[in-house]
Design a protein around this motif. Structure first.
Motif, PDB file in Angstrom:
ATOM      1  N   LEU A 188       0.869  -1.164   0.000  1.00  0.00           N
ATOM      2  CA  LEU A 188       0.000   0.000   0.000  1.00  0.00           C
ATOM      3  C   LEU A 188       0.908   1.216   0.000  1.00  0.00           C
ATOM      4  O   LEU A 188       1.706   1.409   0.913  1.00  0.00           O
ATOM      5  CB  LEU A 188      -0.877  -0.021   1.264  1.00  0.00           C
ATOM      6  CG  LEU A 188      -1.868   1.125   1.438  1.00  0.00           C
ATOM      7  CD1 LEU A 188      -2.892   1.107   0.317  1.00  0.00           C
ATOM      8  CD2 LEU A 188      -2.538   1.023   2.793  1.00  0.00           C
ATOM      9  N   ILE A 189       0.812   2.012  -1.065  1.00  0.00           N
ATOM     10  CA  ILE A 189       1.712   3.155  -1.196  1.00  0.00           C
ATOM     11  C   ILE A 189       1.066   4.379  -0.542  1.00  0.00           C
ATOM     12  O   ILE A 189      -0.056   4.758  -0.881  1.00  0.00           O
ATOM     13  CB  ILE A 189       2.007   3.444  -2.687  1.00  0.00           C
ATOM     14  CG1 ILE A 189       2.466   2.178  -3.402  1.00  0.00           C
ATOM     15  CG2 ILE A 189       3.047   4.551  -2.815  1.00  0.00           C
ATOM     16  CD1 ILE A 189       3.749   1.584  -2.878  1.00  0.00           C
ATOM     17  N   LEU A 190       1.803   4.991   0.386  1.00  0.00           N
ATOM     18  CA  LEU A 190       1.283   6.182   1.058  1.00  0.00           C
ATOM     19  C   LEU A 190       2.171   7.372   0.755  1.00  0.00           C
ATOM     20  O   LEU A 190       3.392   7.220   0.699  1.00  0.00           O
ATOM     21  CB  LEU A 190       1.238   5.961   2.570  1.00  0.00           C
ATOM     22  CG  LEU A 190       0.253   4.879   3.048  1.00  0.00           C
ATOM     23  CD1 LEU A 190       0.426   4.629   4.528  1.00  0.00           C
ATOM     24  CD2 LEU A 190      -1.169   5.303   2.733  1.00  0.00           C
TER      25      LEU A 190
ATOM     26  N   GLY B  41      -1.587   8.392  -0.963  1.00  0.00           N
ATOM     27  CA  GLY B  41      -2.179   8.074  -2.245  1.00  0.00           C
ATOM     28  C   GLY B  41      -3.044   6.850  -2.129  1.00  0.00           C
ATOM     29  O   GLY B  41      -4.202   6.858  -2.563  1.00  0.00           O
ATOM     30  N   GLY B  42      -2.519   5.816  -1.507  1.00  0.00           N
ATOM     31  CA  GLY B  42      -3.356   4.664  -1.232  1.00  0.00           C
ATOM     32  C   GLY B  42      -3.460   3.653  -2.349  1.00  0.00           C
ATOM     33  O   GLY B  42      -4.280   2.749  -2.281  1.00  0.00           O
ATOM     34  N   GLN B  43      -2.617   3.793  -3.419  1.00  0.00           N
ATOM     35  CA  GLN B  43      -2.720   2.753  -4.439  1.00  0.00           C
ATOM     36  C   GLN B  43      -1.981   1.502  -3.987  1.00  0.00           C
ATOM     37  O   GLN B  43      -1.057   1.571  -3.184  1.00  0.00           O
ATOM     38  CB  GLN B  43      -2.224   3.240  -5.806  1.00  0.00           C
ATOM     39  CG  GLN B  43      -0.749   3.546  -5.949  1.00  0.00           C
ATOM     40  CD  GLN B  43      -0.408   4.981  -5.571  1.00  0.00           C
ATOM     41  OE1 GLN B  43      -0.832   5.457  -4.536  1.00  0.00           O
ATOM     42  NE2 GLN B  43       0.388   5.635  -6.382  1.00  0.00           N
ATOM     43  N   VAL B  44      -2.441   0.372  -4.479  1.00  0.00           N
ATOM     44  CA  VAL B  44      -1.882  -0.916  -4.082  1.00  0.00           C
ATOM     45  C   VAL B  44      -0.966  -1.425  -5.184  1.00  0.00           C
ATOM     46  O   VAL B  44      -1.354  -1.470  -6.350  1.00  0.00           O
ATOM     47  CB  VAL B  44      -3.002  -1.938  -3.806  1.00  0.00           C
ATOM     48  CG1 VAL B  44      -2.413  -3.315  -3.533  1.00  0.00           C
ATOM     49  CG2 VAL B  44      -3.844  -1.482  -2.627  1.00  0.00           C
ATOM     50  N   GLN B  45       0.266  -1.760  -4.812  1.00  0.00           N
ATOM     51  CA  GLN B  45       1.191  -2.370  -5.766  1.00  0.00           C
ATOM     52  C   GLN B  45       1.273  -3.859  -5.480  1.00  0.00           C
ATOM     53  O   GLN B  45       1.395  -4.275  -4.334  1.00  0.00           O
ATOM     54  CB  GLN B  45       2.584  -1.758  -5.614  1.00  0.00           C
ATOM     55  CG  GLN B  45       2.787  -0.516  -6.460  1.00  0.00           C
ATOM     56  CD  GLN B  45       4.220  -0.016  -6.388  1.00  0.00           C
ATOM     57  OE1 GLN B  45       5.098  -0.723  -5.919  1.00  0.00           O
ATOM     58  NE2 GLN B  45       4.431   1.200  -6.841  1.00  0.00           N
ATOM     59  N   GLY B  46       1.230  -4.622  -6.544  1.00  0.00           N
ATOM     60  CA  GLY B  46       1.254  -6.072  -6.373  1.00  0.00           C
ATOM     61  C   GLY B  46      -0.170  -6.588  -6.290  1.00  0.00           C
ATOM     62  O   GLY B  46      -1.124  -5.826  -6.114  1.00  0.00           O
ATOM     63  N   VAL B  47      -0.311  -7.873  -6.424  1.00  0.00           N
ATOM     64  CA  VAL B  47      -1.634  -8.481  -6.434  1.00  0.00           C
ATOM     65  C   VAL B  47      -1.802  -9.324  -5.188  1.00  0.00           C
ATOM     66  O   VAL B  47      -1.023 -10.231  -4.928  1.00  0.00           O
ATOM     67  CB  VAL B  47      -1.810  -9.365  -7.692  1.00  0.00           C
ATOM     68  CG1 VAL B  47      -3.219  -9.951  -7.730  1.00  0.00           C
ATOM     69  CG2 VAL B  47      -1.512  -8.553  -8.941  1.00  0.00           C
ATOM     70  N   THR B  48      -2.804  -8.968  -4.402  1.00  0.00           N
ATOM     71  CA  THR B  48      -3.084  -9.812  -3.231  1.00  0.00           C
ATOM     72  C   THR B  48      -3.933 -10.984  -3.683  1.00  0.00           C
ATOM     73  O   THR B  48      -4.766 -10.866  -4.570  1.00  0.00           O
ATOM     74  CB  THR B  48      -3.871  -9.030  -2.170  1.00  0.00           C
ATOM     75  OG1 THR B  48      -5.055  -8.536  -2.763  1.00  0.00           O
ATOM     76  CG2 THR B  48      -3.047  -7.887  -1.644  1.00  0.00           C
ATOM     77  N   ARG B  49      -3.705 -12.090  -3.090  1.00  0.00           N
ATOM     78  CA  ARG B  49      -4.524 -13.254  -3.424  1.00  0.00           C
ATOM     79  C   ARG B  49      -4.460 -14.258  -2.285  1.00  0.00           C
ATOM     80  O   ARG B  49      -3.480 -14.319  -1.550  1.00  0.00           O
ATOM     81  CB  ARG B  49      -4.049 -13.879  -4.729  1.00  0.00           C
ATOM     82  CG  ARG B  49      -2.652 -14.481  -4.630  1.00  0.00           C
ATOM     83  CD  ARG B  49      -2.360 -15.316  -5.820  1.00  0.00           C
ATOM     84  NE  ARG B  49      -1.832 -14.509  -6.911  1.00  0.00           N
ATOM     85  CZ  ARG B  49      -1.266 -15.028  -7.985  1.00  0.00           C
ATOM     86  NH1 ARG B  49      -1.215 -16.330  -8.126  1.00  0.00           N
ATOM     87  NH2 ARG B  49      -0.787 -14.254  -8.923  1.00  0.00           N
ATOM     88  N   PRO B  50      -5.540 -14.990  -2.158  1.00  0.00           N
ATOM     89  CA  PRO B  50      -5.532 -16.008  -1.099  1.00  0.00           C
ATOM     90  C   PRO B  50      -4.612 -17.166  -1.474  1.00  0.00           C
ATOM     91  O   PRO B  50      -4.332 -17.383  -2.654  1.00  0.00           O
ATOM     92  CB  PRO B  50      -6.987 -16.469  -1.033  1.00  0.00           C
ATOM     93  CG  PRO B  50      -7.532 -16.173  -2.388  1.00  0.00           C
ATOM     94  CD  PRO B  50      -6.798 -14.975  -2.905  1.00  0.00           C
ATOM     95  N   VAL B  51      -4.149 -17.862  -0.489  1.00  0.00           N
ATOM     96  CA  VAL B  51      -3.310 -19.026  -0.752  1.00  0.00           C
ATOM     97  C   VAL B  51      -4.090 -20.275  -0.370  1.00  0.00           C
ATOM     98  O   VAL B  51      -5.029 -20.227   0.426  1.00  0.00           O
ATOM     99  CB  VAL B  51      -2.001 -18.965   0.053  1.00  0.00           C
ATOM    100  CG1 VAL B  51      -1.080 -17.913  -0.474  1.00  0.00           C
ATOM    101  CG2 VAL B  51      -2.284 -18.753   1.531  1.00  0.00           C
TER     102      VAL B  51
END
Lengths: 216, 603
Positions: free
Chosen positions: A114-116, A118-128
């Motif tokens: 989470l880039i602050l 600004g709040g944009q998310v880098q990378g892809v979150t995903r369940p494992v």
């Protein structure tokens, strides 16, 4: 008036008085006076001895206090070291991994940021699903036995045994020391008074009533 | 009356004369030795042992620490009489003394574990076979002081005597085998014990290398005693012990654990004899993880096989194979001889000396770019490119990358490896260009490749982050050296060549680390076997860095003699992948936001 003026040299000659007539000295000191002197000596002696006794007692008390405080400090230091060792064993990566696996947790290698501001998310979150890093999962069986817990007896005949409760011991302390001793022998030789691993656990985690020196 | 006074006076005079004579004897004759004897009698100066410094990881996690512990000893002759004069014991004393050994043995089992009968026998055996009284027997070693304190309190509560303790701090490694090959172990030195000194010294790893600093200086307390104990008003001198220096390593225990776990799995799966994983912080030269397997538990190093006590990551020299092509290309790029687009015509084989060199797969004549040569790991293409550089320059570049000399990482037993000099033969030059005919240690190779992708700046690797005296004052640790080996432009070129391994049409989707652009190189070298003095088996390896935009983390995996699949890309890559996957997020390396470029492989 200055001090100079007060000096004996400048003091005026005292007025001459008629010389007193000579009187014969008493042949012997009065008996009562001798007794008083002896009493004085005795009192002085007793006082001195008493003072010495008090001083010595106080010094000894202080020495006792010092040594008992030292012993207490050492005991607490040892206890702290023991607890720290237990803590260190429980916070190792291997232990955490085992505990996490025990809770059904699996590693997630997919980081996102989470880039602050600004709040944009880098990378892809995903369940494992647990198949991601299986080759790093902790081993199923525990590795080597705990080396810093010598109190645990792996060969202890059974897991249930009496605790070394100081109160119990104190109450059990028979006026006849041999009786108490024999009681202990029976326990030690037969059913065993072994502290169990549970006991060690309790010692490591708390200095509660299982600690004989705590209340003893 | 006068007679009595006279007798008293004469008596007094005689007594005074005797005292005076004795005084002359004591103070005049033999005064020196008497004074010394008196001092020895009066003055006690027990040692206060210094605490050995601790070793922690970069986050303060304890890796090695000394804990207060004692050796419990007994005087059987006191035990069986419970400290009483045997001739003057009452019935109660006798009964209690008879029960003493049994009770004590029972308590020892309860507090320390062990066998009741063993303790009982030791406690009751008061004489040797020839009738000598036994006054000293060791009951248990390495007992934590706290446990002993409880035992002692319990015994004194019950009123039993005859047990004694000797301070003997124990070295503890709460993480067990974690980083054992880095930390080392302690050994028991009989010579020191004979001198009455603390008998344990560092026997390997950092415990050995830093032993003098870790140990510290023992202190002592000097005070006067009388037959009644310490004299309260007597003089007391306290020489505080100077505890050893504590070290903080650059290792990350969590990452180290995962690398070790992954490596252990890989050894099981591939049947390799041994393996090494190094994770390096590219910009600082700090070793974040250094795992080797097989390994040992330093808490019980005495049980371990001698062969596993070393640190293969620094002590084993091997031929690195195709990973070496990264360094060859770095030299060529800095000399202006290679860019990713450089065209090479690669024949099916090439003669070097009197023997042909092949690629790992058969092919006809290929038209490869330099990126294609690296992506396909073509030996022939690499040799053709390397032949454009004179041997002296190649050797000098490799030397500047740290090959052929110890890195000074701070670990003992480092191998320097073997780097042919400027006078090497043409065949040797051809061979070292693709990683045969020279030997490196894993830490050397990792540091060299880190330099390649770090803008060409070599930073000597280190595993010691900081050192602190017991009073909290920092202590200087060995400084790292840096040198510019190749230009930043050349660094970019080689990084691009390495990214082609992962992201070109050849390598696409073969070596992914999701979310990150990575650059990598696999290696499969013929393995020199000292047993037969021949080549037998293979050394499979994989090295990679991420993210390509600004490389931060390098991971290098070496597997020695895998069975079955032998290619570095097959057996070492999965280890690399998993370690990288956890290392990158762990150190907060941001994910890549740009896609890799297109690579021209053929022309």
């Amino acid at each position: 008036m200055s001090a100079l003026m007060d000096s004996p040299l400048s003091r005026p000659e005292p007025p001459t008085r008629p010389r007193p007539e000579a009187r014969p000295a008493a042949l012997a000191p009065p008996r009562l006076g001798g007794l008083a002197f002896t009493a004085l000596l005795v009192v002085l002696l007793m006082g001195g001895l008493g003072g010495c006794l008090l001083l010595k007692t106080s010094l000894q008390e202080q020495a006792f206090e010092l040594s008992s405080l030292r012993a207490e400090a050492e005991r607490l230091g040892d206890h702290e070291a023991f607890l720290r060792a237990g803590l260190a064993l429980r916070t190792t990566p291997a232990e955490l991994a085992r505990a996490a696996a025990g809770l059904g947790m699996v590693a997630n290698p997919y980081g996102a940021y989470l880039i602050l501001p600004g709040g944009q998310v880098q990378g892809v979150t995903r369940p494992v699903n647990g198949s991601e890093l299986t080759a790093m999962a902790p081993p199923v069986e525990p590795p080597t036995p705990d080396p810093t817990a010598p109190a645990v007896d792996p060969a202890a005949p059974d897991g249930s045994a009496a605790q070394t409760d100081p109160d119990r011991t104190a109450q059990g302390a028979d006026p006849d020391p041999a009786a108490a001793g024999q009681g202990e022998v029976a326990g030690a030789g037969g059913g065993t008074t072994a502290l169990t691993s549970d006991q060690t656990e309790a010692q490591a985690l708390s200095s509660g009533p299982t600690d004989p020196t705590e209340t003893g | 009356m006068g007679r009595r006074v006279l007798i008293s006076l004469v008596g007094l005079a005689l007594a005074s004369a005797l005292l005076a004579a004795r005084s002359v004897q004591v103070q005049g004759i033999d005064s020196q030795s008497n004074a010394q004897a008196a001092l020895a009698e009066m003055v006690r100066q027990p040692l206060i042992p210094a605490t050995r410094g601790a070793i922690t990881d970069r986050n303060g996690e304890i890796l090695a620490v000394s804990e207060p512990a004692v050796t419990i000893t007994a005087d059987p002759n006191i035990v069986v009489t419970n400290g009483n004069d045997p001739d003057r014991m009452g019935r109660g004393d006798r009964l209690k003394a008879d029960s003493a050994a049994g009770v004590i043995a029972g308590l020892l089992v309860a507090y320390l574990g062990g066998e009741y009968q063993d303790y009982y026998d030791k406690l009751t055996r008061t004489e040797t076979a020839d009738g000598t009284k036994i006054r000293y027997v060791v009951l248990a070693r390495d007992v934590r002081s706290y446990i002993n304190g409880q035992l002692t309190a319990h015994l004194s509560q019950l009123g039993y005597r005859g047990l004694f303790r000797e301070q003997s701090p124990v070295r503890s490694y709460p993480n067990g085998s974690l980083a054992a090959n880095v930390l080392g172990y302690m050994t028991h030195d009989d010579a020191l014990e004979a001198e009455g000194k603390f008998p344990w010294t560092g026997g390997g790893g950092l415990e050995y290398a830093l032993d003098a600093n870790l140990t510290g200086v023992d202190g002592r307390e000097v005070y006067e005693i009388s037959p009644h104990g310490r004299i309260p008003t007597g003089s007391t001198v306290l020489e505080q012990p100077q505890d050893g220096i504590s070290y903080q390593l650059t290792l990350d225990a969590g990452l180290q654990y995962m690398a070790e776990r992954r490596l252990a799995t890989a050894l099981t799966e591939t049947g390799a004899r041994s393996g090494t994983v190094i994770v390096l912080s590219i910009k600082t030269g700090q070793v974040l993880a250094m795992a080797t397997n097989p390994t040992f538990d330093p808490n019980q190093s005495g049980l371990a096989d001698q062969s596993v006590l070393g640190n293969r990551a620094v002590s084993d020299a091997y031929e690195p194979g195709s990973v070496q092509k990264v360094l060859t290309m770095a030299a060529l790029a800095d000399a202006g001889l290679v860019t990713p687009e450089t065209r090479v015509e690669v024949p099916a084989e090439i003669i070097s000396g009197d023997k042909p060199i092949h690629d790992s797969y058969s092919h006809g004549t290929l038209r490869l770019t330099a990126a294609g040569v690296v992506a396909n790991s073509s030996n022939i293409g690499t040799v053709l490119l390397a032949r454009q550089l004179d041997k002296a320059s190649l050797s000098a570049y490799l030397s500047s990358f740290g090959l052929g000399q110890r890195t000074g990482v701070g670990l003992p037993g480092e191998a320097s490896g073997d780097l042919p000099g400027a006078d090497m033969g043409s065949q040797t030059r051809d061979h070292i260009s693709f990683g045969q005919g020279l030997s490196v240690s894993a830490i050397q190779e990792a540091a060299a490749v880190a330099a390649v992708v770090n803008g060409g700046l070599y930073i000597s690797p280190t595993i010691i982050k900081s050192a602190t005296r017991s009073d909290g004052q920092p202590v200087d640790v060995q400084a790292q050296t840096t040198r510019q080996v190749i230009s930043p432009e050349a660094s970019d070129i080689v990084l691009s060549l390495m990214e082609a391994v992962v992201a070109s049409s050849v390598g696409k989707d073969r070596f992914p680390i999701e979310g990150y652009r990575t650059a990598a190189k696999s290696g499969t070298a013929e393995r020199y076997d000292a047993d037969c003095a021949c080549y037998r088996g293979y050394v499979a390896s994989f090295i990679g860095v991420a993210p390509v935009e600004d490389p931060e983390i390098l991971t290098y995996v070496v597997l020695d003699d895998p069975k079955g699949a032998i290619q570095g890309s097959q057996v070492a890559y999965p280890v690399y992948r998993d370690v990288m996957k956890v290392a990158l997020p762990r150190f907060g390396v941001p994910v890549s936001t740009s896609p890799p470029p297109d690579f021209e492989i053929n022309w």
